[in-house]
Design a protein around this motif. Structure first.
Motif, short mmCIF file in Angstrom:
data_model
loop_
_atom_site.label_atom_id
_atom_site.label_comp_id
_atom_site.label_asym_id
_atom_site.label_seq_id
_atom_site.Cartn_x
_atom_site.Cartn_y
_atom_site.Cartn_z
N PHE A 378 0.83 -1.20 0.00
CA PHE A 378 0.00 0.00 0.00
C PHE A 378 0.87 1.26 0.00
N ASP A 379 2.03 1.16 0.64
CA ASP A 379 2.88 2.33 0.81
C ASP A 379 3.91 2.50 -0.31
N VAL A 380 4.47 1.40 -0.82
CA VAL A 380 5.64 1.52 -1.71
C VAL A 380 5.41 1.04 -3.13
N SER A 381 4.34 0.31 -3.41
CA SER A 381 4.17 -0.25 -4.75
C SER A 381 3.89 0.84 -5.79
N PRO A 382 4.64 0.89 -6.89
CA PRO A 382 4.35 1.86 -7.95
C PRO A 382 2.99 1.63 -8.59
N ILE A 383 2.57 0.38 -8.66
CA ILE A 383 1.25 0.09 -9.23
C ILE A 383 0.16 0.71 -8.37
N VAL A 384 0.28 0.56 -7.06
CA VAL A 384 -0.70 1.14 -6.15
C VAL A 384 -0.67 2.67 -6.24
N ALA A 385 0.52 3.24 -6.35
CA ALA A 385 0.64 4.70 -6.46
C ALA A 385 -0.06 5.21 -7.72
N GLU A 386 0.09 4.47 -8.82
CA GLU A 386 -0.58 4.88 -10.07
C GLU A 386 -2.09 4.78 -9.95
N VAL A 387 -2.58 3.71 -9.33
CA VAL A 387 -4.03 3.56 -9.13
C VAL A 387 -4.54 4.68 -8.23
N ARG A 388 -3.78 5.03 -7.20
CA ARG A 388 -4.19 6.10 -6.29
C ARG A 388 -4.29 7.44 -7.03
N ARG A 389 -3.32 7.70 -7.91
CA ARG A 389 -3.36 8.95 -8.68
C ARG A 389 -4.56 9.00 -9.63
N ARG A 390 -4.85 7.89 -10.27
CA ARG A 390 -6.00 7.86 -11.18
C ARG A 390 -7.31 8.05 -10.42
N ALA A 391 -7.41 7.40 -9.27
CA ALA A 391 -8.65 7.51 -8.49
C ALA A 391 -8.83 8.92 -7.96
N ALA A 392 -7.73 9.62 -7.70
CA ALA A 392 -7.83 11.00 -7.21
C ALA A 392 -8.02 12.00 -8.35
N GLY A 393 -7.93 11.52 -9.59
CA GLY A 393 -8.10 12.42 -10.73
C GLY A 393 -6.91 13.28 -10.99
N VAL A 394 -5.70 12.84 -10.52
CA VAL A 394 -4.48 13.62 -10.69
C VAL A 394 -3.85 13.30 -12.06
#
Length: 394
Positions: A378-394
């Motif tokens: 949850f903290d370090v995965s690049p895949i999770v970071a990309e999903v988080r950015r898409r979900a936030a609309g960034v």
């Protein structure tokens, strides 16, 4: 005063290691490795404390012999080196006849060196008291010169063996055995610092033999290096004990869960909020509390989980060559991150929702365990970071 402080700190660490290990040492006294550890810690602590100028003065005054502290400290350092080799012999494998013979040979050799140090000091003449520069001051004095060579040679062999074997064992050790790996790494670096200390001593002494003067290396540079070596060695024996203790394991798990806790503590079923803990709460209670907050947060987000997000993250992880279990962890973490963003966006918009996902069952239940692994992805995965950015609309 500063010289004494530099040595007293590592000496205190070694004594602490001895106190912490005392129950284990008492139970396993019949085992040679345990006796070697006990000898190493006792003589190491004594050597450090007796190397301080006030202790040197006290020993000289108490015995009535000028520079009597020198052979005492040198003997202790020699015993320390011998104990290192004995410990390494038993760490390297089972107690075979060859190991037992090598142990007896080491004890005999270092015992002989210790006797030689005392005899050579008794035969030599050291009328001028030296608190910090005896090695170089008497480097060319008959008998004392040989005493200095004996102690430096024995110490060099012991420190070299400690450093080399700890490095070999560290390379073979299972990465999952983190406390033991940490202890070995500290011991290895402690041995390396001790070799640096010895290199400074040898350089200063050899310079004296050749008519030069590099006494400052022995007098001012070497003591802090020796103190660092003692500090690392003492810490190396403490680290496995601390790392394998229940409070430390709880604290380690508590710390690794922080990314999930920080993201989920604002979400809870039916608007319930966890009861805050007092600052003096034990770490075990804090761990249970943090796990409960995370579990409640996951439960509150169930109706926001999107299986499509999970499937895409899973395929992305597999495409990167991740094993199935690791890919599943990344996928769950990605879906959870997206759910956090969607729920937070709904709250900011002032929307209303049902925790029970109105009119349908939750699309997916998050079952990833242990939570610490989920928190890491949850903290370090690049895949999770990309999903988080898409979900936030960034």
């Amino acid at each position: 005063m500063m010289d004494s402080l530099v040595l007293l700190v590592p000496g205190t660490v070694i004594v602490t290691a001895l106190i912490v290990k005392a129950p284990t040492l008492r139970r396993g006294w019949d085992q040679p490795p345990v006796r070697a550890v006990y000898t190493l810690l006792v003589v190491g602590g004594l050597a450090v404390f007796l190397s301080t100028p006030p202790a040197i003065v006290a020993v000289n005054r108490l015995t009535g012999v000028v520079n009597c502290a020198a052979p005492l400290v040198y003997s202790l350092l020699t015993a320390f080196s011998g104990a290192c080799i004995v410990l390494i012999l038993h760490w390297s494998g089972p107690a075979t006849p060859a190991v037992r013979r090598a142990t007896r040979l080491t004890v005999a050799a270092y015992g002989a060196v210790t006797v030689a140090i005392v005899v050579l000091f008794a035969k030599g003449e050291a009328p001028v008291e030296q608190l910090r520069a005896l090695d170089t001051y008497y480097a060319n004095t008959p008998w004392l010169r040989e005493m200095i060579i004996c102690y430096l040679s024995a110490h060099t062999v012991g420190s070299t063996a400690l450093t080399v074997l700890c490095r070999k064992w560290l390379r073979r050790l299972d990465p999952a055995m983190r406390p033991l790996r940490t202890g070995l790494a500290l011991l290895m670096f402690g041995g390396a610092f001790d070799l640096a200390f010895l290199a400074l001593k040898w350089t200063a002494v050899i310079a004296r033999w050749r008519g030069g003067d590099l006494d400052y290396l022995s007098t001012y540079v070497a003591p802090p290096v020796a103190a660092s070596a003692a500090l690392l060695v003492g810490s190396g024996f403490i680290a496995p004990l601390v790392g394998e203790s229940a409070p430390w394991r709880d604290y380690s798990r508590y710390r690794r869960l922080r990314p999930l806790w920080a993201a989920l503590r604002g979400f809870s079923p039916c608007g319930m909020r966890p009861v805050p803990l007092t600052w003096w709460s034990p770490v075990g209670i804090r761990l249970i509390h943090r796990e409960s907050v995370i579990d409640d947060g996951i439960l509150a987000l169930v109706c926001w989980f999107d299986p499509a997000v999970r499937a895409q993250a899973y395929e992305a992880a597999r495409a990167q060559g991740r094993p199935e279990r690791h890919a599943a962890l990344v996928a769950d973490a990605a879906m959870l991150a997206a759910a956090c963003q969607r729920r937070a966006a709904a709250e900011r918009a002032g929307g209303r929702w049902s925790e029970a996902a109105p009119g349908r069952e939750a699309p997916y239940r998050l079952d990833s365990r242990p939570l610490t692994e989920l928190a890491r992805e949850f903290d370090v995965s690049p895949i999770v970071a990309e999903v988080r950015r898409r979900a936030a609309g960034v």
